[in-house]
Design an enzyme around this catalytic site. Structure first.
Site, PDB file in Angstrom:
ATOM      1  N   LYS A 194       0.956  -1.073  -0.035  1.00 17.38           N
ATOM      2  CA  LYS A 194       0.123   0.139   0.091  1.00 17.38           C
ATOM      3  C   LYS A 194       0.919   1.172   0.032  1.00 17.38           C
ATOM      4  O   LYS A 194       1.404   1.523   1.042  1.00 17.38           O
ATOM      5  CB  LYS A 194      -1.006   0.127   1.181  1.00 17.38           C
TER       6      LYS A 194
ATOM      7  N   GLY B  97      -5.152   4.052  -2.325  1.00 24.13           N
ATOM      8  CA  GLY B  97      -6.221   4.615  -1.871  1.00 24.13           C
ATOM      9  C   GLY B  97      -5.796   5.291  -0.529  1.00 24.13           C
ATOM     10  O   GLY B  97      -4.530   5.550  -0.255  1.00 24.13           O
TER      11      GLY B  97
ATOM     12  N   GLY C 133      -4.695   6.722   2.869  1.00 22.13           N
ATOM     13  CA  GLY C 133      -4.201   6.063   4.040  1.00 22.13           C
ATOM     14  C   GLY C 133      -4.791   5.761   5.247  1.00 22.13           C
ATOM     15  O   GLY C 133      -4.912   4.655   5.828  1.00 22.13           O
TER      16      GLY C 133
ATOM     17  N   CYS D 139      13.465  11.633   6.610  1.00 23.23           N
ATOM     18  CA  CYS D 139      13.312  11.439   8.333  1.00 23.23           C
ATOM     19  C   CYS D 139      14.698  11.578   8.873  1.00 23.23           C
ATOM     20  O   CYS D 139      14.581  11.764   9.951  1.00 23.23           O
ATOM     21  CB  CYS D 139      12.834  10.055   8.546  1.00 23.23           C
TER      22      CYS D 139
ATOM     23  N   GLU E 269       9.387   2.532  11.143  1.00 23.71           N
ATOM     24  CA  GLU E 269      10.404   3.389  10.738  1.00 23.71           C
ATOM     25  C   GLU E 269       9.830   4.831  10.780  1.00 23.71           C
ATOM     26  O   GLU E 269       9.088   5.400   9.724  1.00 23.71           O
ATOM     27  CB  GLU E 269      11.146   3.321   9.491  1.00 23.71           C
TER      28      GLU E 269
ATOM     29  N   GLU F  75       9.183  17.537  14.232  1.00 26.48           N
ATOM     30  CA  GLU F  75       9.672  16.980  12.849  1.00 26.48           C
ATOM     31  C   GLU F  75       9.005  18.244  12.054  1.00 26.48           C
ATOM     32  O   GLU F  75       7.716  18.134  11.858  1.00 26.48           O
ATOM     33  CB  GLU F  75       9.450  15.699  12.673  1.00 26.48           C
TER      34      GLU F  75
END
Length: 387
Positions: A82, A113, A115, A192, A157, A290
């Site tokens: 996905k 699609g 999330g 990230c 992660e 972040e």
């Protein structure tokens, strides 16, 4: 380039060509996995987990597929992929490549699609045995909670607010600037592992500020089709608005703008020119949360011990860098930083090493042998007749 807005040169090198290196490293490491191991009174075997629901983000739409799908398949699992709704076409091309390579039908499956709907369906589906996810910490925690209701394997992660520590013994910081800027500015800061907090000796703050401003011209913002462009637009209107809010927040918190400012309303493309805040306190939100954009926070320190304390004063622990004239001292400082990955000076990335974070940065590891083992489960056989 078309889906994400990544400049063509960076897209070719980092988003595409580098993935060949990753795939090759997994194939090589797979041959080293001990699928069966004898102990004094048992045999321990590694088996596939089962059906793996890989949920991948938009910031590295091909690389994150490789990091999950390839090791899952090599360890004998089947996959339901996905991808992000923002970058689904890259995933379609990748899945088509698996088909053309002759993988059996049903080995790798693609769903697309929104999330918030599709990810949740995967997390609770009774036939899914494992959910590896890359994305924000907030979303990852929710998915993990949903998956654990069905006692599924989970690998996360997540986010980062990574420190870059420049030690006082460095005679000239100029060589360190490209290492820093490549991390926080390339991919428009949508990484990230971006080194978003620069910790420098307070006595050398003015020197550092001058260097940062001087080298910023080496990173032109522009049309991603142009080979000279280093920084393209951010991925979406939503991301543009997020970065803009944080820049406004930083100004309101009292941080001093060294470069850039609140992004202007774009005419074409969601462009954000690099922003450098200085005189940042580590308790400011721009230093703790972040941002996921080309925004750097410069934080001064008095002693190396304080630098380590500031580096660790965050809920995250994904990545870090220590730059010092004495490699021994830099290594000693690196060992004190709470992060899953720490770069020392110009040390290169090693695809065979484990990648993952401490704390709010995640659970589990990707890359090399460790990344393969995530997609296995252990079975111990106790059979007296075999001993």
């Amino acid at each position: 380039m078309k889906e994400l807005g990544a400049p063509v040169g960076f897209a070719a090198n980092a988003h595409c060509d580098y993935q060949y290196v990753r795939v090759a490293s997994y194939i090589e490491a797979a041959a080293q996995v001990k699928l069966e191991e004898a102990f004094p009174a048992s045999t321990v075997i590694r088996e596939p987990v089962g059906v793996v629901g890989c949920i991948t983000p938009w910031n590295y739409p091909l690389g994150q597929i490789v990091q999950k799908v390839v090791p899952a398949l090599l360890m004998g699992n089947t996959v339901v992929l996905k991808p992000s709704q923002s970058t689904p076409l890259t995933a379609c091309l990748m899945v088509e490549a698996f088909r053309r390579a002759g993988f059996p039908k049903g080995t790798i499956n693609l769903i697309s699609g929104r999330g918030s709907r599709a990810d949740a369906r995967l997390a609770v589906h009774p036939k899914i045995a494992m959910i590896p996810f890359t994305g924000s910490t907030e979303v990852g925690v929710k998915l993990a909670q949903q998956a654990l209701a069905g006692v599924k394997h989970v690998s996360l992660e997540l986010g980062g607010k990574s420190p870059c520590v420049w030690l006082p013994d460095v005679p000239d910081y100029a060589p360190a600037v490209p290492l820093l800027f490549n991390s926080i500015l390339l991919n428009s800061g949508q990484t990230c592992t971006a080194l978003s907090r620069l910790l420098v000796p307070k006595s050398r703050l003015a020197e550092v500020e001058a260097l940062l401003v001087e080298h910023l011209s080496d990173y032109p913002v522009g049309n991603p089709v142009d080979p000279k462009t280093k920084i393209g637009p951010v991925a979406s209107k939503s991301q543009y608005e997020t970065v803009k809010r944080y820049v406004e927040l930083g100004v309101g918190e009292g941080a001093r703008l060294l470069a850039g400012g609140v992004p202007e309303a774009p005419v074409k493309g969601w462009y954000v020119k690099p922003v450098i805040f200085t005189d940042v306190r580590n308790d400011m939100r721009i230093a703790q949360e972040e941002i996921f954009g080309p925004v750097l926070c410069v934080i001064p320190y008095e002693t190396v011990d304080e630098a380590v304390e500031l580096a660790n004063d965050t809920p995250y622990g994904l990545n870090a860098m220590v730059y010092g004239a004495s490699r021994a001292q830099a290594c000693a400082v690196a060992r004190r930083i709470n992060a899953g990955n720490v770069y020392i000076n110009d040390g290169p990335r090693d695809v065979y090493a484990p990648f993952g974070g401490y704390g709010a940065s995640g659970i589990g590891r990707e890359g090399g042998l460790y990344g393969l083992l995530e997609f296995t489960q252990l079975k111990a056989l106790f059979d007296h007749s075999t001993f």
